[in-house]
Structures are given as structure tokens and as C-alpha cells.
Motif scaffolding. Structure first.
Motif, PDB file in Angstrom:
ATOM      1  N   GLN A 108       4.482   5.338  -5.659  1.00  0.00           N
ATOM      2  CA  GLN A 108       4.446   5.292  -7.115  1.00  0.00           C
ATOM      3  C   GLN A 108       3.481   6.330  -7.683  1.00  0.00           C
ATOM      4  O   GLN A 108       3.760   6.958  -8.701  1.00  0.00           O
ATOM      5  CB  GLN A 108       4.065   3.881  -7.569  1.00  0.00           C
ATOM      6  N   VAL A 109       2.342   6.511  -7.019  1.00  0.00           N
ATOM      7  CA  VAL A 109       1.388   7.542  -7.457  1.00  0.00           C
ATOM      8  C   VAL A 109       2.014   8.923  -7.334  1.00  0.00           C
ATOM      9  O   VAL A 109       1.891   9.755  -8.251  1.00  0.00           O
ATOM     10  CB  VAL A 109       0.093   7.464  -6.627  1.00  0.00           C
ATOM     11  N   ASP A 110       2.693   9.171  -6.217  1.00  0.00           N
ATOM     12  CA  ASP A 110       3.347  10.467  -6.015  1.00  0.00           C
ATOM     13  C   ASP A 110       4.408  10.723  -7.077  1.00  0.00           C
ATOM     14  O   ASP A 110       4.714  11.893  -7.388  1.00  0.00           O
ATOM     15  CB  ASP A 110       3.989  10.526  -4.618  1.00  0.00           C
ATOM     16  N   ARG A 130      -8.607  -2.088  -2.408  1.00  0.00           N
ATOM     17  CA  ARG A 130      -9.640  -2.100  -3.454  1.00  0.00           C
ATOM     18  C   ARG A 130     -10.095  -0.672  -3.780  1.00  0.00           C
ATOM     19  O   ARG A 130     -10.264  -0.318  -4.953  1.00  0.00           O
ATOM     20  CB  ARG A 130     -10.809  -2.950  -2.973  1.00  0.00           C
ATOM     21  N   GLU A 131     -10.282   0.127  -2.756  1.00  0.00           N
ATOM     22  CA  GLU A 131     -10.717   1.514  -2.951  1.00  0.00           C
ATOM     23  C   GLU A 131      -9.674   2.317  -3.725  1.00  0.00           C
ATOM     24  O   GLU A 131     -10.009   3.037  -4.683  1.00  0.00           O
ATOM     25  CB  GLU A 131     -10.973   2.150  -1.590  1.00  0.00           C
ATOM     26  N   ALA A 143      -0.474  -1.970 -10.738  1.00  0.00           N
ATOM     27  CA  ALA A 143       0.078  -3.333 -10.681  1.00  0.00           C
ATOM     28  C   ALA A 143       0.391  -3.737  -9.249  1.00  0.00           C
ATOM     29  O   ALA A 143       0.136  -4.883  -8.837  1.00  0.00           O
ATOM     30  CB  ALA A 143       1.336  -3.413 -11.547  1.00  0.00           C
ATOM     31  N   THR A 144       0.915  -2.801  -8.474  1.00  0.00           N
ATOM     32  CA  THR A 144       1.239  -3.087  -7.071  1.00  0.00           C
ATOM     33  C   THR A 144      -0.023  -3.401  -6.279  1.00  0.00           C
ATOM     34  O   THR A 144      -0.067  -4.379  -5.521  1.00  0.00           O
ATOM     35  CB  THR A 144       1.959  -1.886  -6.431  1.00  0.00           C
ATOM     36  N   LEU A 145      -1.063  -2.606  -6.457  1.00  0.00           N
ATOM     37  CA  LEU A 145      -2.313  -2.827  -5.728  1.00  0.00           C
ATOM     38  C   LEU A 145      -2.993  -4.125  -6.156  1.00  0.00           C
ATOM     39  O   LEU A 145      -3.588  -4.822  -5.339  1.00  0.00           O
ATOM     40  CB  LEU A 145      -3.250  -1.640  -5.941  1.00  0.00           C
ATOM     41  N   ARG A 146      -2.923  -4.447  -7.427  1.00  0.00           N
ATOM     42  CA  ARG A 146      -3.502  -5.715  -7.903  1.00  0.00           C
ATOM     43  C   ARG A 146      -2.809  -6.918  -7.267  1.00  0.00           C
ATOM     44  O   ARG A 146      -3.425  -7.972  -7.083  1.00  0.00           O
ATOM     45  CB  ARG A 146      -3.382  -5.822  -9.425  1.00  0.00           C
ATOM     46  N   LEU A 152       0.835  -1.204   0.000  1.00  0.00           N
ATOM     47  CA  LEU A 152       0.000   0.000   0.000  1.00  0.00           C
ATOM     48  C   LEU A 152       0.870   1.253   0.000  1.00  0.00           C
ATOM     49  O   LEU A 152       0.607   2.218  -0.737  1.00  0.00           O
ATOM     50  CB  LEU A 152      -0.918   0.016   1.226  1.00  0.00           C
ATOM     51  N   GLN A 153       1.913   1.239   0.812  1.00  0.00           N
ATOM     52  CA  GLN A 153       2.807   2.387   0.882  1.00  0.00           C
ATOM     53  C   GLN A 153       3.594   2.539  -0.415  1.00  0.00           C
ATOM     54  O   GLN A 153       3.828   3.664  -0.887  1.00  0.00           O
ATOM     55  CB  GLN A 153       3.763   2.224   2.066  1.00  0.00           C
TER      56      GLN A 153
END
Length: 210
Positions: free
Chosen positions: A98-100, A126-127, A109-112, A92-93
Motif C-alpha cells: 500500500q505504501v508503494d 509499531r516502527e 489502517a492495515t498496521l493498526r 506487514l507485506q
């Protein structure tokens, strides 16, 4: 003591000696099994504790890498035990980092890849994934992922997806449900109210009055 009592005691002792001779193997086997189980349980607890300590240290290293050397962070996170709470939280971190860094596809890909049995962590992943999918032009996939939301954040994400599809009625309904789950003093209320207004709705006061 009477003779009869002495004979009874002798008879009883002989019976005990005879029973022990017949059942000695079973007794020793049971004791050995019991000791083995105790040792096995202690070994498992020690091993489990050591594994958790090691995972905790690896997690700390991964978080430090995220803060000081993002290029190595992905490798550090990948070193955590798959499916563990440490791996999920670190992922999550990592996705946030990566978003930043404007690496949306990498974050997706990381969240998946997050696998966890913790319902709260899974909900957050998921959110966040749904928000990134909507931002990446995949609101339909975001809606499918969200299903029936349980939290204010998930309802907001669902509203965002509907709005991206120009489904304003559904977007207003989702934003309203998100607002209904927030306290009056929540810092997220103002943004949600703006989203609801932008979708053509009218925010209600926390007491239900418009």
C-alpha cells in the motif's frame, strides 16, 4: 508345595477376585477416560495441524495476490486467522504494498489492525506505523506509539518524529542511540549518520571516537 501354601494362594486369588468385582466399574471407567483423553489429544493435534496447513496455504495465496493482483490482496489477507502469525506477516507485506502504491492512509489502517503476540513482529509493525504517522504529519502520535524504543530502527523513527517537531536535541540523542546499536558494517549507518548531521550532530566512529 505345602498345603498351607496352596491355601494362601487360593486365599489371595479370592481376595483379588473380590477386589476386581468391587472396583470393576471404576477400572473400566478409568480405562475409558484414559482412552478418551488419548483420542481427544490425537484429534486436537490432527485438527491443529490441519488448521496450520490450511492457514499456510491461505497465507501463500495472500502473498501471491500481493504480487500479482493487489486489488484482491486485502481480501486475501483478511481471510487469514485473526491474531495468527500468518495474518500479522501478511498484513506487514500488505502495508508495504500500500505504501508503494502511495496509499499511506490505507497502510496506516492495515498496521493498526495487526494483532500479534510475537514481540519481534509487533515491534516492526509499531516502527513502520510510527514512520507513516510522522510522514503523515502526526509526529506526536508517533512518539507516543514508540514509547521507549528497543531497536535501532525504533530509535531512528523516534529521531525522525522529534526532528519533524523541530526538537533537534531529542532528535540527535535518538539518532545517536540508533547508531550505537548498529554494527560498523551495517548498511543503515550511512543514512543515520546523515540524519544526525542534518540535525546538527556529529557522527561518532563505531569505536566511540568522533
Amino acid at each position: 508345595m505345602a498345603i498351607d501354601d496352596l491355601l494362601n494362594e487360593h486365599e489371595q486369588s479370592e481376595r483379588v477376585r473380590s477386589w476386581l468385582q468391587k472396583n470393576a466399574l471404576g477400572l473400566f471407567g478409568g480405562v475409558a477416560l484414559g482412552l478418551g483423553l488419548i483420542w481427544g489429544w490425537q484429534w486436537w493435534q490432527k485438527s491443529h495441524h490441519e488448521n496450520r496447513v490450511a492457514a499456510g496455504e491461505t497465507y501463500a495465496s495472500a502473498i501471491k495476490a500481493l504480487e500479482t493482483d493487489p486489488a484482491k490482496a486485502k481480501t486475501a489477507v483478511a481471510a487469514l486467522p485473526p491474531g495468527s502469525e500468518y495474518a500479522a506477516l501478511a498484513s506487514l507485506q500488505l502495508a508495504k504494498t500500500q505504501v508503494d502504491a502511495d496509499q499511506r492512509d490505507a497502510a496506516i489502517a492495515t498496521l493498526r489492525g495487526i494483532k500479534t503476540e510475537d514481540a519481534a513482529v509487533a515491534s516492526v509493525a509499531r516502527e513502520r506505523l510510527a514512520r507513516l504517522l510522522t510522514d503523515g504529519g502526526k509526529p506526536q502520535e508517533a512518539l507516543k506509539l514508540l514509547g521507549a524504543p528497543q531497536s535501532a530502527g525504533a530509535w531512528e523513527a523516534k529521531g525522525d518524529a522529534h526532528k519533524a517537531l523541530s526538537q533537534l536535541d531529542q532528535a540527535r540523542a535518538a539518532y545517536a542511540k540508533a547508531l550505537a546499536q548498529l554494527d560498523a558494517g551495517s548498511p543503515d549507518r550511512r543514512l543515520l549518520e546523515l540524519k544526525l548531521t542534518d540535525a546538527g550532530g556529529t557522527p561518532s566512529n563505531p569505536d566511540g571516537k568522533t
